[in-house]
Design a protein around this motif. Structure first.
Motif, short mmCIF file in Angstrom:
data_model
loop_
_atom_site.label_atom_id
_atom_site.label_comp_id
_atom_site.label_asym_id
_atom_site.label_seq_id
_atom_site.Cartn_x
_atom_site.Cartn_y
_atom_site.Cartn_z
N SER A 1 4.15 30.18 55.65
CA SER A 1 3.50 31.48 55.75
C SER A 1 4.03 32.44 54.68
CB SER A 1 3.75 32.08 57.14
OG SER A 1 3.42 31.14 58.15
N SER A 2 3.16 33.35 54.24
CA SER A 2 3.56 34.31 53.22
C SER A 2 2.58 35.47 53.18
CB SER A 2 3.63 33.63 51.84
OG SER A 2 2.43 32.92 51.56
N LEU A 3 3.07 36.62 52.68
CA LEU A 3 2.28 37.83 52.56
C LEU A 3 1.80 37.99 51.13
CD1 LEU A 3 4.62 40.29 54.54
CD2 LEU A 3 2.74 38.88 55.42
N HIS A 4 0.60 38.58 50.96
CA HIS A 4 0.02 38.68 49.63
C HIS A 4 -0.88 39.91 49.48
CE1 HIS A 4 1.30 34.58 48.67
NE2 HIS A 4 0.92 34.27 49.90
N LEU A 5 -1.11 40.30 48.24
CA LEU A 5 -2.27 41.08 47.85
C LEU A 5 -3.18 40.11 47.13
CD1 LEU A 5 -0.55 43.54 48.65
CD2 LEU A 5 -1.61 44.76 46.74
N ALA A 6 -4.41 40.02 47.58
CA ALA A 6 -5.35 39.03 47.05
C ALA A 6 -6.54 39.72 46.42
CB ALA A 6 -5.82 38.08 48.15
N VAL A 7 -7.15 39.04 45.45
CA VAL A 7 -8.32 39.57 44.75
C VAL A 7 -9.40 38.50 44.70
CG1 VAL A 7 -6.99 41.18 43.31
CG2 VAL A 7 -7.39 38.83 42.51
N ASN A 8 -10.60 38.91 44.36
CA ASN A 8 -11.68 37.94 44.16
C ASN A 8 -11.30 37.00 43.02
OD1 ASN A 8 -12.15 40.73 43.03
ND2 ASN A 8 -13.44 39.55 41.63
N GLU A 9 -11.81 35.79 43.10
CA GLU A 9 -11.40 34.72 42.19
C GLU A 9 -11.60 35.06 40.72
OE1 GLU A 9 -11.62 30.10 43.14
OE2 GLU A 9 -13.56 30.89 42.49
N ASP A 10 -12.66 35.83 40.41
CA ASP A 10 -12.94 36.15 39.00
C ASP A 10 -12.45 37.54 38.62
OD1 ASP A 10 -14.74 37.46 40.61
OD2 ASP A 10 -16.52 36.98 39.42
N ALA A 11 -11.50 38.09 39.36
CA ALA A 11 -10.94 39.40 39.03
C ALA A 11 -10.24 39.34 37.66
CB ALA A 11 -9.96 39.84 40.10
N PRO A 12 -10.16 40.49 36.98
CA PRO A 12 -9.65 40.49 35.60
C PRO A 12 -8.13 40.50 35.49
CG PRO A 12 -10.37 42.68 36.20
CD PRO A 12 -10.73 41.80 37.36
N ILE A 13 -7.39 40.43 36.60
CA ILE A 13 -5.94 40.45 36.51
C ILE A 13 -5.36 39.25 37.26
CG2 ILE A 13 -5.87 42.95 36.27
CD1 ILE A 13 -4.94 43.11 39.20
N GLU A 14 -4.11 38.93 36.92
CA GLU A 14 -3.42 37.79 37.54
C GLU A 14 -2.21 38.22 38.36
OE1 GLU A 14 -4.47 34.68 37.28
OE2 GLU A 14 -6.12 35.15 35.91
N SER A 15 -1.69 39.41 38.10
CA SER A 15 -0.41 39.80 38.67
C SER A 15 -0.43 41.24 39.16
CB SER A 15 0.69 39.62 37.63
OG SER A 15 1.93 40.12 38.09
N LEU A 16 0.43 41.54 40.12
CA LEU A 16 0.54 42.90 40.65
C LEU A 16 1.00 43.89 39.59
CD1 LEU A 16 2.07 42.23 44.18
CD2 LEU A 16 -0.02 43.53 43.71
N ASP A 17 1.74 43.42 38.60
CA ASP A 17 2.19 44.37 37.58
C ASP A 17 1.08 44.75 36.61
OD1 ASP A 17 2.01 42.06 36.06
OD2 ASP A 17 4.17 41.86 35.75
N GLU A 18 -0.12 44.18 36.78
CA GLU A 18 -1.28 44.58 35.99
C GLU A 18 -2.22 45.51 36.76
OE1 GLU A 18 -2.97 41.10 33.52
OE2 GLU A 18 -2.08 40.15 35.30
N LEU A 19 -1.95 45.70 38.06
CA LEU A 19 -2.92 46.38 38.91
C LEU A 19 -3.03 47.86 38.59
CD1 LEU A 19 -4.94 46.31 41.21
CD2 LEU A 19 -3.02 46.43 42.84
N ALA A 20 -1.93 48.55 38.37
CA ALA A 20 -1.98 49.99 38.15
C ALA A 20 -2.85 50.36 36.95
CB ALA A 20 -0.56 50.54 37.96
N GLU A 21 -2.69 49.63 35.86
CA GLU A 21 -3.45 49.97 34.65
C GLU A 21 -4.90 49.49 34.73
OE1 GLU A 21 -2.16 46.20 31.81
OE2 GLU A 21 -1.05 48.10 31.68
N ASN A 22 -5.22 48.71 35.74
CA ASN A 22 -6.59 48.24 35.93
C ASN A 22 -7.18 48.73 37.25
OD1 ASN A 22 -7.25 46.10 33.67
ND2 ASN A 22 -5.13 45.73 34.29
N ALA A 23 -6.63 49.83 37.78
CA ALA A 23 -7.05 50.32 39.09
C ALA A 23 -8.54 50.62 39.13
CB ALA A 23 -6.25 51.57 39.45
N ASP A 24 -9.10 51.13 38.02
CA ASP A 24 -10.53 51.46 38.00
C ASP A 24 -11.41 50.24 38.23
OD1 ASP A 24 -9.89 54.06 37.55
OD2 ASP A 24 -10.28 54.02 35.39
N GLU A 25 -10.92 49.06 37.85
CA GLU A 25 -11.69 47.84 38.05
C GLU A 25 -11.86 47.50 39.54
OE1 GLU A 25 -13.15 46.03 35.77
OE2 GLU A 25 -12.31 46.92 33.94
N PHE A 26 -11.01 48.11 40.38
CA PHE A 26 -11.02 47.84 41.81
C PHE A 26 -11.36 49.10 42.61
CE2 PHE A 26 -8.27 44.80 39.73
CZ PHE A 26 -8.69 43.59 40.26
#
Length: 304
Positions: free
Chosen positions: A125-150
């Motif tokens: 078992s594990s906890l996650h933040l998940a995105v759609n398969e074709d989302a433009p980022i791979e890592s949580l450290d990319e999320l802030a600068e790509n917030a508008d995409e979500f």
């Protein structure tokens, strides 16, 4: 399909609780006399977390197994806080969905004097933040600068969930996500948002956990967590009321629970027939019975 699945949850759980309540009083007397083991069976009350599918599936399975062994079983659905409180007072004899060391660690610490760990039944078992398969980022450290995409939003689950607390206290400050809107409501509401975004082909980021049937139902993937803000792998434990667990009359059931194991593949197969293949079901028992017949060797082993 998803819409009927998630909105049937509360109604289905209420029906299950009402039907099973007829088995007897589930007040604070679920100790030795009520839960006596042996040939006569007895009364057992299981605390189940609202909206936590792995716990619902495991609890419905054990309700079936124990009733086949001659016990009267009541499933009581509530949020984690009242479930743990109920286990500590023996209103509920046990709960099958304790995530450690992070998610439910605070509850276990709070009620440690009155609860007993009966062991791990799933360690994948594990906890996650998940995105759609074709989302433009791979890592949580990319999320802030790509917030508008979500749509500048993180879609969460219940406000009182351990995953919610971890996201608020660890993930958001660690990855500088304070400017994103973090919405919390319920697991069904999160899944509805995921369904809607999937159908519309839109990007979405949600809080999610493994094992969960959503990984089989939707094209989603986990964001990498390079800072380890969500913690490592967790294990799912069974926690019982200490007095109940130490009562010799309950030795058979306690022994079965101590030896209970269910890997994620087996769990997914049960979750899928309960929540995916039968989205309109308002009674899980026939579904569990059919699954048990198809997995008879495994089910028989639970009480061997």
């Amino acid at each position: 399909m998803m819409k009927s699945r998630i909105f049937k949850s509360a109604a289905a759980l209420s029906v299950a609780a009402l039907a099973l309540t007829a088995c007897g009083d589930n007040g604070g007397d679920n100790g030795g006399d009520n839960a006596a083991g042996g040939e006569g069976g007895g009364e057992i009350t299981i605390g189940v977390f609202n909206g936590w599918e792995e716990g619902i599936a495991a609890s419905e399975l054990w309700a079936y197994v124990l009733e086949e062994e001659g016990y009267d079983v009541t499933l009581e659905y509530a949020d984690p806080a009242p479930v743990y409180s109920g286990v500590s007072t023996n209103d509920y004899n046990f709960t099958l969905d304790t995530w450690l060391p992070v998610t439910h660690g605070d509850y276990v610490e709070e009620y440690s004097e009155d609860m007993t760990d009966l062991g791990v039944w799933n360690d994948e078992s594990s906890l996650h933040l998940a995105v759609n398969e074709d989302a433009p980022i791979e890592s949580l450290d990319e999320l802030a600068e790509n917030a508008d995409e979500f749509n500048n939003e993180i879609v969460g689950i219940d406000p009182g969930a351990g995953l919610t607390q971890t996201t608020e206290e660890e993930v958001i400050p660690t990855y500088g996500l304070e400017d994103m809107e973090y919405t919390t409501s319920s697991t069904p509401a999160m899944l509805q948002e995921l369904e809607t975004a999937t159908e519309a082909g839109e990007n979405i980021v949600v809080t999610l956990w493994r094992p969960h049937w959503a990984y089989d139902a939707y094209p989603v993937r986990d964001l990498e967590d390079p800072e380890g803000a969500l913690g490592g792998a967790e294990s799912i434990h069974t926690y019982a009321n200490t007095e109940w667990a130490e009562d010799e009359a309950n030795a058979d059931v306690v022994g079965w629970l101590e030896n209970f194991e269910m890997d994620s593949e087996t769990l997914y197969s049960l979750e899928n027939v309960m929540f995916n293949e039968n989205p309109d079901a308002d009674d899980y028992r026939p579904i569990v019975e059919e699954w048990a017949a198809e997995n008879q060797e495994y089910v028989d082993g639970l009480t061997s």
